[in-house]
Scaffold this active site. Structure first.
Site, PDB file in Angstrom:
ATOM      1  N   PHE A 195      19.624  83.109  37.585  1.00  9.34           N
ATOM      2  CA  PHE A 195      18.343  83.752  37.291  1.00  9.34           C
ATOM      3  C   PHE A 195      17.797  83.154  36.003  1.00  9.34           C
ATOM      4  CE2 PHE A 195      15.495  87.289  36.089  1.00  9.34           C
ATOM      5  CZ  PHE A 195      14.761  87.336  37.264  1.00  9.34           C
ATOM      6  N   ASP A 255      27.135  87.147  36.246  1.00 10.57           N
ATOM      7  CA  ASP A 255      25.988  88.046  36.354  1.00 10.57           C
ATOM      8  C   ASP A 255      26.061  88.700  37.731  1.00 10.57           C
ATOM      9  OD1 ASP A 255      23.472  89.237  36.774  1.00 10.57           O
ATOM     10  OD2 ASP A 255      22.448  87.746  35.542  1.00 10.57           O
ATOM     11  N   TYR A 260      19.170  98.927  38.239  1.00 11.59           N
ATOM     12  CA  TYR A 260      17.990  99.354  39.007  1.00 11.59           C
ATOM     13  C   TYR A 260      17.860  98.715  40.382  1.00 11.59           C
ATOM     14  CZ  TYR A 260      16.140  95.087  36.781  1.00 11.59           C
ATOM     15  OH  TYR A 260      15.967  93.808  36.311  1.00 11.59           O
ATOM     16  N   LYS A 261      18.775  97.834  40.751  1.00 12.17           N
ATOM     17  CA  LYS A 261      18.702  97.228  42.080  1.00 12.17           C
ATOM     18  C   LYS A 261      19.537  98.057  43.057  1.00 12.17           C
ATOM     19  CE  LYS A 261      18.023  92.580  40.106  1.00 12.17           C
ATOM     20  NZ  LYS A 261      16.582  92.438  40.352  1.00 12.17           N
ATOM     21  N   ARG A 311      11.596  87.054  50.702  1.00 13.35           N
ATOM     22  CA  ARG A 311      12.944  87.557  50.416  1.00 13.35           C
ATOM     23  C   ARG A 311      13.111  88.985  50.950  1.00 13.35           C
ATOM     24  NH1 ARG A 311      15.469  88.371  44.408  1.00 13.35           N
ATOM     25  NH2 ARG A 311      13.862  89.957  44.423  1.00 13.35           N
TER      26      ARG A 311
END
Length: 406
Positions: free
Chosen positions: A122, A193, A218-219, A365
């Site tokens: 990322f 990560d 939060y995912k 996605r």
């Protein structure tokens, strides 16, 4: 209960959907970006606001264990990522935690100057690494290679291998255990990560002998927008590193108000400032849904959902090209397809109630969260996508106008 798709009848997780607030008529395929609101969170948050903050006021730090909340949340997350109790703490943002653990790792390999990562990482992780190297001003180099070249690039000048386990764009899955072992053989440390891993796939940080890890709340953990992130420090390192940001929450006696800094023992030394109690309380409550869940069941259903999605898309949407690994064992809990007009097509899909997202330059996605998605959701989503592509209904000005968030 009726089951239109036969696979849903035997789904051991099917009742979990009732724990989430999903808008009527929406098929949500974006839990890899922002998780759905668990139904128990609003009541818990109201309790914290009205009773704890409202009535107990500052006494809540002791009476309601606010002070220990970062570690209590961390322990709940730790169970999902193969981390022993007392090795994970929830705090700050993912980017801040990358900075802290990378600085800590580099301090343990002071004689080496290379930070190795890949171009599927990322971007913020790479930005943080570059910024830290510049700040340290000791000749550190960020070396970025293709994902498939990482193993060969782990040479004896590497201090830290810093990777995102699941590629945010394609879902490509790194072999954590193998790459960590290779890093250790070369005398390097490994940082992982887990932003697209925690709560989505089985992770075994201790078994893989990872040195450090970070991730967000939060995912797939459904902690809400801006939910606190988390970090992991292997037990062997906990008392040998100090956060580069030495705040009072990492002090061994914060309420002694000493003028000198002495790091507390354990992972709490990586905390800095006053914890965000409202956000941590939301995340803690959101994690309730995982208490009786086996991550192996989540993974099994995730693969089933994503395999069905790929099969149906390739049958009905020949305009799209698979961007994710075809082998489900080398893929996280998301599937990406390439389409030249992917942004517009995604906006048309969202307008029809199927929510995914877009990643430049051409990636559509789709995230698969087994706790609240069914196989029938997948079938219905692909039918809508096929109709949008067949009719060209994506080809409208309002769908091509880029918003700030894609």
């Amino acid at each position: 209960m009726q089951f239109r798709h036969p696979s849903d009848k035997d789904d051991v997780l099917r009742t979990k959907k009732d724990a989430f607030k999903i808008p009527e008529g929406v098929i949500y395929l974006d839990g890899n970006s922002l998780g759905v609101l668990p139904k128990n969170v609003p009541a818990r948050l109201a309790e914290v606001v009205e009773q704890e903050w409202g009535m107990s006021l500052i006494k809540s730090w002791n009476e309601h264990s606010w002070f220990d909340l970062p570690l209590r949340v961390g322990n709940r997350i730790g169970r999902l990522i193969g981390a022993p109790e007392g090795s994970v703490v929830a705090c700050d943002s993912t980017s801040v935690n990358v900075f802290k653990v990378l600085a800590a790792a580099l301090s343990l390999r002071a004689d080496r100057k290379v930070i190795l990562s890949d171009n599927g990482n990322f971007p913020t992780d790479l930005y943080v690494a570059s910024g830290l190297a510049e700040l340290l001003d000791k000749g550190h180099e960020l070396r970025v290679v293709a994902p498939e070249e990482v193993e060969a690039a782990i040479t004896e000048d590497v201090a830290v291998v810093m990777l995102t386990q699941v590629d945010y764009r394609t879902g490509r899955l790194h072999d954590m255990a193998a790459l960590t072992e290779k890093a250790h053989q070369a005398g390097a440390l490994a940082i992982w990560d887990l932003a697209h891993s925690a709560g989505a796939i089985p992770v075994d940080l201790k078994g893989a002998k990872a040195d450090f890890a970070i991730g967000c709340g939060y995912k797939y953990l459904n902690g809400g927008p801006g939910a606190p992130a988390f970090l992991y420090v292997a037990e062997v390192h906990q008392d040998n590193v100090t956060s580069p940001v030495t705040g009072w929450m990492g002090h061994e006696a914060p309420f002694a108000f000493d003028l000198d800094y002495r790091a507390v023992h354990g992972v709490n030394r990586m905390t800095v400032g006053t914890p965000a109690i409202l956000s941590l309380s939301s995340l803690y409550a959101a994690l309730d849904v995982f208490e009786d869940v086996d991550m192996a069941d989540i993974r099994k259903k995730s693969i089933s959902l994503s395999e069905l999605f790929i099969k149906k898309v390739e049958e009905k949407c020949p305009q799209l090209t698979l961007a994710s690994p075809r082998d489900p064992e080398t893929r996280g809990s998301q599937v990406s397809f390439r389409f030249e007009e992917g942004y517009a097509a995604m906006q048309a899909l969202i307008a029809r109630g199927v929510i995914g997202d877009f990643r430049a330059p051409d990636v559509m996605r789709f995230g698969f969260t087994p706790l609240y998605l069914s196989h029938q959701d997948v079938v219905d989503a692909v039918a809508i996508l096929a109709d949008i592509l067949e009719t060209g209904s994506w080809d409208r000005p309002e769908y091509k106008s880029r918003a700030k968030v894609t």
